[in-house]
Design a protein around this motif. Structure first.
Motif, mmCIF file in Angstrom:
data_model
loop_
_atom_site.group_PDB
_atom_site.id
_atom_site.type_symbol
_atom_site.label_atom_id
_atom_site.label_comp_id
_atom_site.label_asym_id
_atom_site.label_seq_id
_atom_site.Cartn_x
_atom_site.Cartn_y
_atom_site.Cartn_z
ATOM 1 N N ASP A 176 1.019 -1.207 -0.024
ATOM 2 C CA ASP A 176 -0.069 0.401 -0.027
ATOM 3 C C ASP A 176 0.808 1.036 -0.380
ATOM 4 N N GLU A 177 0.006 2.759 -0.003
ATOM 5 C CA GLU A 177 1.063 3.806 -0.371
ATOM 6 C C GLU A 177 0.084 4.821 1.339
ATOM 7 N N ILE A 178 1.156 5.196 1.365
ATOM 8 C CA ILE A 178 1.076 5.906 2.441
ATOM 9 C C ILE A 178 0.244 7.352 2.468
ATOM 10 N N GLU A 179 -0.877 7.371 2.490
ATOM 11 C CA GLU A 179 -1.783 8.782 2.314
ATOM 12 C C GLU A 179 -1.250 9.981 2.606
ATOM 13 N N ASP A 180 -1.247 9.801 4.434
ATOM 14 C CA ASP A 180 -1.009 10.885 4.994
ATOM 15 C C ASP A 180 -0.198 10.507 6.477
ATOM 16 N N ILE A 181 0.552 11.010 7.253
ATOM 17 C CA ILE A 181 0.922 10.952 9.117
ATOM 18 C C ILE A 181 0.550 11.326 9.554
ATOM 19 N N LEU A 182 -0.840 11.297 11.291
ATOM 20 C CA LEU A 182 -0.758 12.477 11.216
ATOM 21 C C LEU A 182 -0.298 12.309 12.880
ATOM 22 N N ILE A 183 0.137 13.511 13.304
ATOM 23 C CA ILE A 183 0.694 13.580 14.405
ATOM 24 C C ILE A 183 0.267 14.272 15.891
ATOM 25 N N THR A 184 -0.599 13.943 16.321
ATOM 26 C CA THR A 184 -1.602 14.818 16.804
ATOM 27 C C THR A 184 -0.914 15.187 18.591
ATOM 28 N N LEU A 185 -1.190 16.731 18.634
ATOM 29 C CA LEU A 185 -0.497 17.123 19.835
ATOM 30 C C LEU A 185 -2.004 17.681 20.976
ATOM 31 N N SER A 186 -1.186 18.413 22.053
ATOM 32 C CA SER A 186 -3.291 18.884 22.674
ATOM 33 C C SER A 186 -2.848 20.406 21.896
ATOM 34 N N GLY A 187 -2.333 20.859 20.907
ATOM 35 C CA GLY A 187 -2.820 21.760 20.549
ATOM 36 C C GLY A 187 -2.376 22.560 19.155
ATOM 37 N N GLN A 188 -1.905 21.441 18.319
ATOM 38 C CA GLN A 188 -2.163 20.791 17.374
ATOM 39 C C GLN A 188 -1.676 19.686 16.472
ATOM 40 N N TYR A 189 -2.383 19.681 14.619
ATOM 41 C CA TYR A 189 -2.224 18.219 14.134
ATOM 42 C C TYR A 189 -0.894 18.812 13.628
ATOM 43 N N HIS A 190 -0.076 17.814 13.005
ATOM 44 C CA HIS A 190 1.233 17.647 12.147
ATOM 45 C C HIS A 190 0.622 16.673 11.438
ATOM 46 N N VAL A 191 0.342 17.139 9.835
ATOM 47 C CA VAL A 191 0.471 16.161 9.152
ATOM 48 C C VAL A 191 1.540 16.120 7.926
ATOM 49 N N ILE A 192 1.395 14.999 8.051
ATOM 50 C CA ILE A 192 2.636 14.384 6.808
ATOM 51 C C ILE A 192 2.352 14.097 5.319
ATOM 52 N N ARG A 193 2.157 14.404 4.089
ATOM 53 C CA ARG A 193 1.525 14.093 3.089
ATOM 54 C C ARG A 193 2.727 13.773 2.049
ATOM 55 N N PRO A 194 2.974 12.329 2.325
ATOM 56 C CA PRO A 194 5.160 12.049 0.585
ATOM 57 C C PRO A 194 3.778 12.246 -0.535
ATOM 58 N N VAL A 195 4.885 12.637 -1.172
ATOM 59 C CA VAL A 195 4.107 12.742 -2.988
ATOM 60 C C VAL A 195 4.231 11.701 -3.302
ATOM 61 N N THR A 196 3.282 11.831 -4.239
ATOM 62 C CA THR A 196 3.421 10.288 -5.075
ATOM 63 C C THR A 196 3.870 10.863 -6.712
ATOM 64 N N GLY A 197 3.684 11.219 -7.182
ATOM 65 C CA GLY A 197 3.661 11.709 -8.549
ATOM 66 C C GLY A 197 5.207 11.501 -9.020
ATOM 67 N N ARG A 198 5.179 10.725 -10.202
ATOM 68 C CA ARG A 198 6.803 10.542 -10.317
ATOM 69 C C ARG A 198 7.435 12.008 -10.296
#
Length: 123
Positions: free
Chosen positions: A67-89
């Protein structure tokens, strides 16, 4: 304006965005970043989140997940950190990074907007 600059501005226009970056996870270097905060050093965040992406990629390989990763979410008490790998060549080896204020941002909408930005990114 380059596609990278446009992507960064589009990411920064997401409601609640604190800081954004486009990062090469092979080197850990941010190709570009926008936003400023006393508590968020985007260069440090780029390098640190590179380790998160690498670890997840290794784990998926060890588990033989195709599978491919759509995004990785890190949840903090006051923030969200979203990591989204670029899948295009044209963007392989890159990821989008968004730090979002939990009180001002909408996580579902931010993920949707990041997906659109990622699909149009050419570096």
């Amino acid at each position: 304006m380059s596609n990278l600059e446009l992507a960064l501005k589009d990411m920064m226009s997401i409601d609640g965005a604190i800081g954004v970056a486009v990062v090469d996870y092979n080197s850990g270097m941010a190709l570009g970043h926008l936003g400023s905060s006393k508590t968020l050093d985007l260069q440090v965040a780029a390098a640190g989140n590179t380790e998160v992406v690498r670890a997840k990629m290794r784990t998926m390989e060890q588990l033989n997940l195709k599978d491919e990763i759509e995004d990785i979410l890190i949840t903090l008490s006051g923030q969200y950190h979203v990591i989204r790998p670029v899948t295009g060549r044209k963007g392989k080896g890159l990821f989008l990074y968004l730090a979002l204020d939990r009180n001002r941002g909408n996580l579902a909408l931010a993920r949707h907007q990041l997906k659109s930005i990622e699909e149009n990114l050419e570096v």
